[in-house]
Design an enzyme around this catalytic site. Structure first.
Site, short mmCIF file in Angstrom:
data_model
loop_
_atom_site.label_atom_id
_atom_site.label_comp_id
_atom_site.label_asym_id
_atom_site.label_seq_id
_atom_site.Cartn_x
_atom_site.Cartn_y
_atom_site.Cartn_z
N LYS A 293 0.46 -8.68 -7.85
CA LYS A 293 -0.46 -8.95 -8.94
C LYS A 293 -0.36 -10.43 -9.31
O LYS A 293 0.73 -11.00 -9.37
CB LYS A 293 -0.13 -8.08 -10.15
N GLU B 217 0.73 6.18 -2.85
CA GLU B 217 1.35 6.34 -4.17
C GLU B 217 0.35 6.93 -5.15
O GLU B 217 -0.84 7.03 -4.87
CB GLU B 217 1.88 4.99 -4.68
#
Length: 792
Positions: A201, A59
């Site tokens: 995260k 990405e």
């Protein structure tokens, strides 16, 4: 009613697909690029998908919205090199100038990363693709970094199975009220894609994220990394999150087997493999928890929500940890990319073992978004449901047979051509101690790289063994080589602060070299590591030839020669420069001392390098040895040769310079010397063995300098032939001189390693023609030399 509608739609789709005419050999990536103006699949990625090689999607939001410029450029190039070094083909995915790209060139990747931080550079998820691509088609070419979700969409359209990244999005804290759920999770639920990342995260709601993925049927597992029993699902910067992982995966091979089952069965949800951050970069959980609490509080206080929430929190975490989070982030991403590539490579091996499986279904199906439809004339796989991957040449390991190993320098070249003022009568040479007007070009060079590239263009099986630095130049060089299709498994990236080699050439107005500066110190940084870094490649490849250049220090040069000789490989020596050419003779226990079992079979010096080599051998006392005298006596000439005979075979100018004489003096140590002489052409001097057909051949008779008369069982005579230039170029036709000698040597070796090799005298003019192509090219080695393949 719904069932009738579905059957009707299925028939309509089947008829539509049957009307599409695509060659059977075409991959869907090729078809996609050809038919869709919004998406461009790079040639390298398209060919890799078509050949079913291990391709890994990367990405780009981490470059456009994660790391600042130019650190993002370095990271982007580094991650691509991580994929290549682990045996895969990188497919970086993003939007450049309004067009979605699956696979970037180095230049395109640098252009995209340079746009980071600009307001018009967008963060692109699935929802944003129609907008940014539509505007691009309307003339507004925006740049964008694709999120994990956006990358998954484009990767699956191209037929890529594996995506490796830093972390996955998830359910945000308070998501049960705000419905703030990352599109990454939605894409994993609807795409048959494998994502390898460092968990979520830490500021996300990890328990609810895992619950959501379970509800959507996404298989989630965490790599054990040697741990026994239950392991935690990782929390990006920390190895433990307090939430047990639903499943545990032993290693990459086990992960690939899970992928194989998921691909083969009619499942259309994805797989998520969580890869814990390397232990030495993990941040303590209690410290990270406190940091995240502060960052989340600041985001709420500042009103950052939605797609702006994550970038703000990441920025605050970076600030609170004084940059420690960014360093950990980089280490985690590289680790994940390496692991994702290993999974893809293992899957390729498994699929190769199951190559008898059918690639596409024969019955039209609308079972899910990843269906394959077959028409009467052709098959379009959207995307392939199974593959029969075979590893690419780029991913070759140390134990793969290779005809030629080239051990030498890879460098970033700067060629500076002096431009004299048109209205001033002045020298064609630049002036010292001042600035000079010039045309400056940058390219990929280095003697070893040039020779390997020439061999590759001539379809020889070649592996380059060299070192690069862990820097932008090294990563760019690695990517450019891999895009050419060269093996790169022999290239070692050093993380010790060493810089990728550089070469600066100062040329006069006629493009002739005036002065050059070369920083090749990186090759001398691996002297003590020869047994670990380089010897396995020789032992595994079992090459016919080793081409070694003089950029290595004398001890390592000797190790290369000794190791190759032990495997009965022939050795070619490229002297590089007048100073470095002496290195073959400078070690007190030089391997060249073996007579008559010559350690070097071929050398290709220019006139200055030949003189330097002769001087070095003399200084080392090699012309005072008894075995040297015996070889010279067998030749039937004095050490200085017979002037009249030498002039008749060459010319008086060359004899006055001592060039034929110097060649003869070195023959007992290097039995074949091809000296490049610029406007004089090439002088080939070769010691022939007893019984060599040229000693009695009428066509070779004009070039026989002498025949042995003392009954030697190792020396039959000397063949000496001056080849005139195949073509004389005017100064304005000469564009580049830096890789000419390397092109010459590469072409010779290409001919000498064919199944039915030619004698070297039959290759000299072909090699000269290749050199002329390079003289006319801006490249260090002209790709046009490929037109000479049929001649060798």
């Amino acid at each position: 009613m719904a069932e009738c509608l579905l059957r009707s739609l299925s028939k309509t789709v089947s008829r539509t697909v049957r009307s599409i005419k695509v060659p059977q050999s075409a991959s869907f990536a090729n078809f996609l690029s050809a038919r869709n103006p919004y998406i461009k699949v790079s040639e390298e990625v398209s060919e890799a998908i078509s050949d079913e090689k291990p391709v890994v999607a990367l990405e780009t939001t981490i470059y456009t919205h994660g790391f600042p410029h130019p650190k993002n450029t370095a990271l982007a190039l580094h991650l691509e090199s991580v994929v290549r070094l682990n045996g895969g083909i990188p497919a970086t995915i993003g939007v450049l100038n309004g067009i979605a790209r699956v696979g970037f060139s180095a230049e395109e990747l640098i252009e995209l990363t340079a746009s980071a931080g600009r307001p018009e550079t967008r963060k692109v998820s699935r929802r944003d693709l129609p907008y940014i691509l539509g505007l691009g088609h309307a003339g507004r070419g925006l740049n964008g970094g694709t999120t994990v979700a956006g990358t998954m969409v484009l990767a699956r359209l191209a037929g890529i199975n594996v995506l490796a990244t830093g972390g996955l999005g998830g359910v945000h804290r308070g998501g049960e009220h705000s419905m703030d759920i990352s599109a990454d999770l939605i894409e994993l639920a609807r795409n048959r894609m494998t994502v390898v990342a460092g968990g979520c995260k830490s500021f996300l709601d990890i328990p609810r994220t895992l619950e959501y993925l379970e509800t959507q049927g996404v298989t989630v597992g965490t790599f054990a990394d040697g741990r026994e029993g239950q392991v935690d699902f990782p929390a990006f910067w920390t190895r433990d999150s307090g939430s047990p992982s639903p499943l545990t995966i032993k290693d990459e091979e086990e992960a690939a087997q899970i992928m194989r089952a998921q691909i083969t069965l009619p499942f259309y949800s994805g797989l998520f493999f969580a890869s814990p951050i390397p232990a030495d970069h993990s941040i303590a959980k209690d410290k990270m928890d406190a940091t995240i609490t502060q960052a989340v509080h600041d985001a709420e206080k500042s009103g950052f929500t939605g797609s702006d929430n994550t970038p703000f929190i990441l920025k605050r975490i970076h600030e609170i940890t004084d940059g420690a989070s960014v360093a950990a982030n980089g280490a985690l991403i590289a680790s994940n990319v390496a692991r994702g590539t290993k999974v893809a490579v293992h899957l390729a091996k498994i699929n190769k073992d199951h190559s008898d499986n059918i690639r596409t279904r024969k019955t039209p199906s609308l079972a899910g978004s990843n269906s394959s439809w077959t028409g009467s004339d052709t098959t379009v796989a959207y995307p392939p449901s199974t593959s029969r991957s075979s590893l690419t040449q780029i991913s070759s390991g140390p134990n793969d047979p290779t005809n030629v190993i080239v051990a030498g320098a890879l460098a970033v070249d700067l060629s500076c051509d002096f431009i004299p003022a048109k209205d001033v009568a002045e020298s064609s040479h630049p002036r010292f101690h001042t600035s000079n007007p010039a045309s400056i070009r940058q390219s990929l060079g280095g003697v070893g790289q040039n020779v390997a590239t020439a061999l590759h263009y001539l379809k020889s099986s070649v592996r380059l063994c060299t070192s690069i630095g862990d820097d932008i130049a090294g990563s760019t060089a690695l990517q450019m080589l891999a895009q050419r299709g060269l093996q790169i498994s022999g290239i070692q990236k050093l993380a010790t602060g060493a810089s990728t080699a550089q070469y600066v050439a100062i040329n006069n107005a006629q493009k002739d070299l005036v002065l050059a500066m070369a920083d090749m110190n990186i090759l001398e940084a691996t002297t003590q590591d020869f047994e670990v870094l380089w010897k396995p490649h020789l032992a595994g490849c079992k090459p016919k030839w080793l081409v070694v250049d003089a950029n290595w220090d004398p001890l390592t040069l000797r190790k290369w020669i000794d190791a190759a000789k032990a495997l009965e490989a022939k050795i070619a020596y490229e002297p590089v420069s007048t100073a470095k050419s002496k290195r073959a003779f400078s070690h007190p226990q030089s391997s060249l001392a073996a007579v008559p079992h010559h350690s070097i079979n071929l050398a290709t010096p220019n006139a200055l390098e030949l003189a330097s080599m002769s001087e070095a051998a003399s200084d080392a006392g090699m012309f005072d040895r008894d075995d040297w005298w015996r070889a010279i006596d067998s030749i039937g000439l004095s050490a200085s040769g017979s002037r009249g005979k030498l002039v008749s075979l060459t010319n008086s100018d060359l004899v006055d310079q001592g060039i034929p004489q110097q060649s003869i003096r070195l023959l007992p140590f290097i039995p074949c010397i091809s000296t490049t002489l610029g406007e004089h052409g090439v002088l080939l001097t070769q010691m022939l063995k007893p019984g060599d057909g040229r000693l009695t051949s009428p066509t070779s008779a004009p070039y026989i300098l002498s025949r042995s008369t003392n009954g030697s069982d190792t020396v039959g005579g000397v063949y000496m032939r001056l080849f005139p230039p195949v073509e004389r170029l005017s100064s304005h036709e000469i564009i580049n001189v830096n890789g000419v000698g390397d092109t010459f040597l590469g072409t010779l070796i290409a001919g000498l390693t064919k199944d039915k090799p030619k004698v070297i005298a039959d290759l000299v003019d072909i090699a000269q023609s290749a050199s002329v192509q390079t003289l006319k090219s801006t490249e260090a080695v002209s790709p046009q030399i490929s037109t000479l393949r049929h001649l060798i």
